[in-house]
Scaffold this motif. Structure first.
Motif, PDB file in Angstrom:
ATOM      1  N   ARG A 117     131.029  20.222  21.554  1.00 42.19           N
ATOM      2  CA  ARG A 117     130.405  19.212  22.412  1.00 42.19           C
ATOM      3  C   ARG A 117     131.424  18.427  23.193  1.00 42.19           C
ATOM      4  O   ARG A 117     132.418  17.964  22.664  1.00 42.19           O
TER       5      ARG A 117
ATOM      6  N   CYS B  18     122.445  15.525  16.134  1.00 43.33           N
ATOM      7  CA  CYS B  18     122.568  16.655  17.056  1.00 43.33           C
ATOM      8  C   CYS B  18     122.708  17.972  16.274  1.00 43.33           C
ATOM      9  O   CYS B  18     122.169  19.004  16.695  1.00 43.33           O
ATOM     10  N   HIS B  40     114.204  14.271  18.875  1.00 44.18           N
ATOM     11  CA  HIS B  40     115.633  14.086  19.135  1.00 44.18           C
ATOM     12  C   HIS B  40     115.952  14.298  20.619  1.00 44.18           C
ATOM     13  O   HIS B  40     116.739  13.539  21.210  1.00 44.18           O
ATOM     14  N   CYS B  44     118.254  11.925  23.055  1.00 43.74           N
ATOM     15  CA  CYS B  44     119.624  12.377  23.267  1.00 43.74           C
ATOM     16  C   CYS B  44     119.711  13.208  24.550  1.00 43.74           C
ATOM     17  O   CYS B  44     119.131  14.303  24.631  1.00 43.74           O
ATOM     18  N   CYS B  47     121.268  16.871  24.156  1.00 41.63           N
ATOM     19  CA  CYS B  47     120.397  17.888  23.552  1.00 41.63           C
ATOM     20  C   CYS B  47     119.185  18.179  24.437  1.00 41.63           C
ATOM     21  O   CYS B  47     118.671  19.301  24.438  1.00 41.63           O
TER      22      CYS B  47
END
Ligand SMILES: [Zn+2]
Lengths: 206, 242
Positions: A117, B18, B40, B44, B47
């Motif tokens: 990430r 995540c 989620h 977020c 995501c």
């Protein structure tokens, strides 16, 4: 299967064509070829990512099909029959080329390695739609095992249990490989888009 | 960030959420119920992007169009089927022109009547052209340089007809190449590809006919291929004169 089955009238005329091909009529062979050539060639092309190989495999598949068309009794749809045959021809070829079962049966570590990430700059989604040419380009980059499963499932509409059977792997494997393939495609697509944004459309860079 | 939480703790909490999302994502995309994935994604950004992208990839793949195989694919399949005797009843000259499933040359779905007219016009043209070409002094030398395989083929088939068709083709071909430069480039490419494919077909028929000189089917294919080629050249020339 999502594609290939048509209206009853088409099926009728196709069964007539099959009957005529069973009598050895060229016209019927030509018509059957014409109906199915794009689908067969596209499948071969996507599974191999190589036009020359795709051409050879399409030829092989049609020859096998026409040689044994006299044994076709209509228990399953013709297009399904043909499609299985093409997939078999391609998979045989991939195995001969050394695309081993290993690539499918490797330890499933998709859960162990989360996506890397980089929060912030990368929080942008892909722009617009993904066209055929772009998709062709990035599918080419997939390792053959991933590519086969991705094409069979997402493009051709096969279920995981069918894929598991024809690729000789577990359903869980098929699912996790598919997911990995999609993530890899996403990476490649994002990379291409970044490059496009940086350099502008092709042809204008100099 | 929650009250009393350090930046480090906040980041860890986010990463955990995540990671949970990622674990459930594949199942969610398989159509399984996963409320946590949706909730989620709502909170977020990162995501949410991933979910949207993967759904886009899935939908684009399902609508993936088809690619057109090269025209020689059928030529090759057909030649093998003929050689193996799988094709036992070749299409007649006439039928090959009608767009029943198409043979590549007449790709656009032109009406049957128009196709028939075209074919008839072609035969009239051939009949008119043959004496003309035959009377020209150049034609005898053109016939003289035919490859041996062709002579063999024409010797075992209705010889005179086949040889004159070949002379016609030769003349048409010369005219075509003399005029090709003035042709629209994309059109020229199309004709060139079709010609190439027919030449391959002719070449294959020649090889087969040398192997099996008594195979009437191969002779028929050979003469059909010559007729196709003459028609193609003629149509190219007509198009160019318009
Ligand atoms: Zn997240």
């Amino acid at each position: 299967m999502a594609q290939g089955e048509g209206a009853p009238s088409k099926a009728d005329s196709e069964s007539q064509l099959i009957a005529r091909a069973q009598r050895g009529e060229e016209e019927a062979f030509a018509a059957l070829f014409e109906i199915h050539k794009r689908r067969v060639y596209s499948l071969c092309l996507r599974m191999t990512a190589d036009p020359a190989e795709a051409e050879d495999l399409s030829q092989e598949a049609f020859l096998q099909l026409f040689r044994k068309i006299s044994t076709f009794r209509g228990e399953s749809a013709f297009s399904t029959w043909l499609h299985r045959l093409v997939v078999n021809v391609v998979l045989m070829h991939l195995r001969k080329k050394g695309v081993q079962k290993i690539s499918l049966d490797e330890v499933d570590n998709s859960q162990a390695e989360p996506v890397k990430r980089e929060y912030g700059d990368d929080d942008r989604r892909l722009l617009g739609s993904v066209d055929r040419i772009t998709l062709n380009n990035v599918i080419e980059e997939l390792p053959p095992g991933y590519r086969a499963i991705f094409v069979l499932h997402d493009v051709e509409g096969y279920e995981h249990n069918e894929i598991a059977r024809i690729m000789d792997c577990s359903v869980g494997n098929s699912k996790s490989q598919l997911h990995k393939a999609r993530l890899k495609l996403r990476e490649a697509l994002r990379r291409d888009q970044k490059r496009l944004v940086r350099t502008g459309p092709p042809g204008r860079s100099n | 960030m929650k009250d009393g939480e350090t930046v480090e703790q906040s980041r860890t909490r986010k990463q955990d959420a995540c990671a949970d999302f990622e674990r459930e994502l594949a199942a969610y995309l398989e159509g399984e119920e996963r409320q946590s994935v949706l909730s989620h994604a709502e909170s977020c950004e990162y995501c949410r992007c991933m979910l949207a992208d993967l759904e886009l990839i899935r939908s684009s793949s399902a609508e993936y169009g088809f690619e057109e195989p090269p025209a020689r694919l059928w030529t090759n399949v057909r030649a093998t089927l003929v050689a193996e005797g799988v094709i036992r009843q070749p299409a007649s000259f006439w039928r090959r022109w009608l767009p029943v499933g198409g043979r590549g040359l007449l790709r656009s779905p032109i009406p049957l009547a128009a196709a028939a007219t075209l074919a008839i016009a072609f035969v009239i043209f051939l009949k008119a052209a043959l004496p003309f070409f035959r009377s020209r002094p150049a034609s005898s030398s053109a016939a003289g340089i035919q490859p041996a395989a062709v002579q063999l083929a024409s010797a075992s088939s209705p010889a005179e007809g086949s040889a004159s068709v070949q002379r016609t083709i030769k003349a048409l071909e010369q005219e075509y190449y003399a005029n090709a430069q003035s042709m629209q480039p994309s059109l020229q490419v199309t004709y060139q590809k079709s010609l190439q494919s027919l030449d391959n077909e002719i070449q294959e028929c020649r090889v087969f006919s040398q192997k099996q000189p008594d195979n009437a089917l191969v002779q028929q294919y050979l003469s059909n291929a010559y007729a196709d080629k003459a028609e193609l050249l003629q149509s190219a020339l007509e198009y160019n004169l318009r």
